[in-house]
Design a protein around this motif. Sequence first.
Motif, PDB file in Angstrom:
ATOM      1  N   GLU A  94       0.855  -1.191   0.000  1.00  9.77           N
ATOM      2  CA  GLU A  94       0.000   0.000   0.000  1.00  9.77           C
ATOM      3  C   GLU A  94       0.887   1.236   0.000  1.00  9.77           C
ATOM      4  O   GLU A  94       1.970   1.237   0.593  1.00  9.77           O
ATOM      5  CB  GLU A  94      -0.906   0.028   1.242  1.00  9.77           C
ATOM      6  CG  GLU A  94      -1.871  -1.124   1.320  1.00  9.77           C
ATOM      7  CD  GLU A  94      -2.937  -1.098   0.237  1.00  9.77           C
ATOM      8  OE1 GLU A  94      -3.133  -0.044  -0.399  1.00  9.77           O
ATOM      9  OE2 GLU A  94      -3.553  -2.149   0.012  1.00  9.77           O
ATOM     10  N   THR A  95       0.422   2.286  -0.670  1.00 13.61           N
ATOM     11  CA  THR A  95       1.167   3.538  -0.690  1.00 13.61           C
ATOM     12  C   THR A  95       0.210   4.704  -0.527  1.00 13.61           C
ATOM     13  O   THR A  95      -1.001   4.549  -0.704  1.00 13.61           O
ATOM     14  CB  THR A  95       1.946   3.716  -2.014  1.00 13.61           C
ATOM     15  OG1 THR A  95       1.017   3.713  -3.099  1.00 13.61           O
ATOM     16  CG2 THR A  95       2.961   2.615  -2.206  1.00 13.61           C
ATOM     17  N   GLY A  96       0.754   5.850  -0.215  1.00 15.35           N
ATOM     18  CA  GLY A  96      -0.056   7.046  -0.084  1.00 15.35           C
ATOM     19  C   GLY A  96       0.820   8.254   0.147  1.00 15.35           C
ATOM     20  O   GLY A  96       1.976   8.137   0.548  1.00 15.35           O
ATOM     21  N   ARG A  97       0.239   9.429  -0.094  1.00 16.93           N
ATOM     22  CA  ARG A  97       0.959  10.680   0.154  1.00 16.93           C
ATOM     23  C   ARG A  97       0.856  11.112   1.604  1.00 16.93           C
ATOM     24  O   ARG A  97       1.692  11.835   2.095  1.00 16.93           O
ATOM     25  CB  ARG A  97       0.418  11.778  -0.750  1.00 16.93           C
ATOM     26  CG  ARG A  97       0.791  11.564  -2.192  1.00 16.93           C
ATOM     27  CD  ARG A  97       0.316  12.708  -3.029  1.00 16.93           C
ATOM     28  NE  ARG A  97       0.831  12.556  -4.382  1.00 16.93           N
ATOM     29  CZ  ARG A  97       0.822  13.510  -5.274  1.00 16.93           C
ATOM     30  NH1 ARG A  97       0.309  14.673  -4.973  1.00 16.93           N
ATOM     31  NH2 ARG A  97       1.309  13.289  -6.471  1.00 16.93           N
ATOM     32  N   SER A  98      -0.210  10.682   2.260  1.00 15.88           N
ATOM     33  CA  SER A  98      -0.347  11.006   3.686  1.00 15.88           C
ATOM     34  C   SER A  98      -0.622   9.726   4.458  1.00 15.88           C
ATOM     35  O   SER A  98      -1.381   8.865   4.009  1.00 15.88           O
ATOM     36  CB  SER A  98      -1.458  12.030   3.915  1.00 15.88           C
ATOM     37  OG  SER A  98      -2.710  11.496   3.569  1.00 15.88           O
ATOM     38  N   LEU A  99       0.038   9.615   5.584  1.00 13.85           N
ATOM     39  CA  LEU A  99      -0.136   8.466   6.464  1.00 13.85           C
ATOM     40  C   LEU A  99      -0.639   8.956   7.811  1.00 13.85           C
ATOM     41  O   LEU A  99      -0.230  10.009   8.281  1.00 13.85           O
ATOM     42  CB  LEU A  99       1.182   7.724   6.697  1.00 13.85           C
ATOM     43  CG  LEU A  99       1.977   7.218   5.509  1.00 13.85           C
ATOM     44  CD1 LEU A  99       3.239   6.517   5.988  1.00 13.85           C
ATOM     45  CD2 LEU A  99       1.143   6.293   4.663  1.00 13.85           C
ATOM     46  N   LYS A 100      -1.513   8.168   8.398  1.00  8.55           N
ATOM     47  CA  LYS A 100      -1.881   8.384   9.791  1.00  8.55           C
ATOM     48  C   LYS A 100      -1.565   7.078  10.497  1.00  8.55           C
ATOM     49  O   LYS A 100      -2.121   6.030  10.160  1.00  8.55           O
ATOM     50  CB  LYS A 100      -3.357   8.712   9.952  1.00  8.55           C
ATOM     51  CG  LYS A 100      -3.737   8.910  11.406  1.00  8.55           C
ATOM     52  CD  LYS A 100      -5.216   9.143  11.586  1.00  8.55           C
ATOM     53  CE  LYS A 100      -5.535   9.244  13.077  1.00  8.55           C
ATOM     54  NZ  LYS A 100      -6.974   9.213  13.302  1.00  8.55           N
ATOM     55  N   ILE A 101      -0.629   7.148  11.433  1.00 12.00           N
ATOM     56  CA  ILE A 101      -0.232   5.957  12.167  1.00 12.00           C
ATOM     57  C   ILE A 101      -0.738   6.073  13.595  1.00 12.00           C
ATOM     58  O   ILE A 101      -0.497   7.075  14.270  1.00 12.00           O
ATOM     59  CB  ILE A 101       1.297   5.768  12.162  1.00 12.00           C
ATOM     60  CG1 ILE A 101       1.801   5.617  10.721  1.00 12.00           C
ATOM     61  CG2 ILE A 101       1.695   4.558  13.010  1.00 12.00           C
ATOM     62  CD1 ILE A 101       3.297   5.486  10.592  1.00 12.00           C
ATOM     63  N   THR A 102      -1.460   5.053  14.018  1.00 12.57           N
ATOM     64  CA  THR A 102      -1.934   4.960  15.398  1.00 12.57           C
ATOM     65  C   THR A 102      -1.267   3.747  16.013  1.00 12.57           C
ATOM     66  O   THR A 102      -1.398   2.633  15.504  1.00 12.57           O
ATOM     67  CB  THR A 102      -3.469   4.789  15.437  1.00 12.57           C
ATOM     68  OG1 THR A 102      -4.066   5.868  14.709  1.00 12.57           O
ATOM     69  CG2 THR A 102      -3.977   4.772  16.868  1.00 12.57           C
ATOM     70  N   GLN A 103      -0.532   3.981  17.077  1.00 13.22           N
ATOM     71  CA  GLN A 103       0.167   2.897  17.752  1.00 13.22           C
ATOM     72  C   GLN A 103      -0.489   2.626  19.095  1.00 13.22           C
ATOM     73  O   GLN A 103      -0.727   3.548  19.864  1.00 13.22           O
ATOM     74  CB  GLN A 103       1.646   3.243  17.937  1.00 13.22           C
ATOM     75  CG  GLN A 103       2.470   2.137  18.554  1.00 13.22           C
ATOM     76  CD  GLN A 103       3.950   2.436  18.493  1.00 13.22           C
ATOM     77  OE1 GLN A 103       4.442   3.023  17.521  1.00 13.22           O
ATOM     78  NE2 GLN A 103       4.673   2.037  19.533  1.00 13.22           N
ATOM     79  N   THR A 104      -0.794   1.356  19.346  1.00  7.56           N
ATOM     80  CA  THR A 104      -1.353   0.944  20.629  1.00  7.56           C
ATOM     81  C   THR A 104      -0.299   0.105  21.359  1.00  7.56           C
ATOM     82  O   THR A 104       0.819  -0.049  20.871  1.00  7.56           O
ATOM     83  CB  THR A 104      -2.633   0.103  20.431  1.00  7.56           C
ATOM     84  OG1 THR A 104      -2.268  -1.155  19.845  1.00  7.56           O
ATOM     85  CG2 THR A 104      -3.648   0.819  19.550  1.00  7.56           C
ATOM     86  N   ASP A 105      -0.666  -0.466  22.493  1.00  7.67           N
ATOM     87  CA  ASP A 105       0.260  -1.340  23.212  1.00  7.67           C
ATOM     88  C   ASP A 105       0.514  -2.642  22.458  1.00  7.67           C
ATOM     89  O   ASP A 105       1.470  -3.349  22.764  1.00  7.67           O
ATOM     90  CB  ASP A 105      -0.300  -1.677  24.599  1.00  7.67           C
ATOM     91  CG  ASP A 105      -0.316  -0.466  25.513  1.00  7.67           C
ATOM     92  OD1 ASP A 105       0.432   0.493  25.255  1.00  7.67           O
ATOM     93  OD2 ASP A 105      -1.088  -0.481  26.492  1.00  7.67           O
ATOM     94  N   PHE A 106      -0.347  -2.964  21.505  1.00  6.51           N
ATOM     95  CA  PHE A 106      -0.277  -4.269  20.849  1.00  6.51           C
ATOM     96  C   PHE A 106      -0.026  -4.229  19.346  1.00  6.51           C
ATOM     97  O   PHE A 106       0.200  -5.262  18.738  1.00  6.51           O
ATOM     98  CB  PHE A 106      -1.578  -5.040  21.106  1.00  6.51           C
ATOM     99  CG  PHE A 106      -1.912  -5.120  22.561  1.00  6.51           C
ATOM    100  CD1 PHE A 106      -1.231  -5.984  23.390  1.00  6.51           C
ATOM    101  CD2 PHE A 106      -2.880  -4.291  23.099  1.00  6.51           C
ATOM    102  CE1 PHE A 106      -1.521  -6.044  24.743  1.00  6.51           C
ATOM    103  CE2 PHE A 106      -3.178  -4.346  24.452  1.00  6.51           C
ATOM    104  CZ  PHE A 106      -2.493  -5.231  25.273  1.00  6.51           C
TER     105      PHE A 106
END
Length: 194
Positions: A94-106
């Motif tokens: 997958e690719t994109g110009r904008s990324l939103k990364i959400t990191q949890t404990d898992f």
Amino acid sequence: MKRFATVIVALSLAFIAGCAAKEVLVAKSAVAAGNDLSGRWQLREDSRAVAKRIRDAEFAAAGGNEPLVPMRNRYSDQSRRGDGGGASVHVFLETGRSLKITQTDFGLFVSFDRAVVEEYRFGEKREVSVGPIIADRVSGWEGSSYVIETLDNNGAKLVEAYQLQDGGRTLKRKITIVDKNITQLSIEQIFDRD
């Protein structure tokens, strides 16, 4: 002398058998060790040309460079279209110009252009699929990098690595695709924190 020849033949057969074995992915660490990739990230302008290289590699892998009408082999009566066993691992990229990364404990959730969200669990080792294409996947931490490896049934491997740089102000994403020991794609994308 006869015993020496037997040993050489046995070692050669063991070497050949080892080369023919399908690669098995090794699980990665589930411990984030203080690394947090969370945030909104925007692809740098100078990294946007990389997207064309990714599209070109996907086009070639999908058979886009093959003729529309299969060619006949001049020495036999069989039709050919490609090698029939090409890399299918490209469908997992997958690719994109904008990324939103959400990191949890898992794990991590990566949203590409607010259209596609990929979920990765720390230390995972599982089977993934896109339609009829099935592959093995591992993901987890290697030092300060989050690494995802996807291996298709033909032995082609996609490796993605995410790593913070510049004190957390930038995110580097390295993408590599290897098929039959030949690197088909090796690129880096740099994202700035939005």
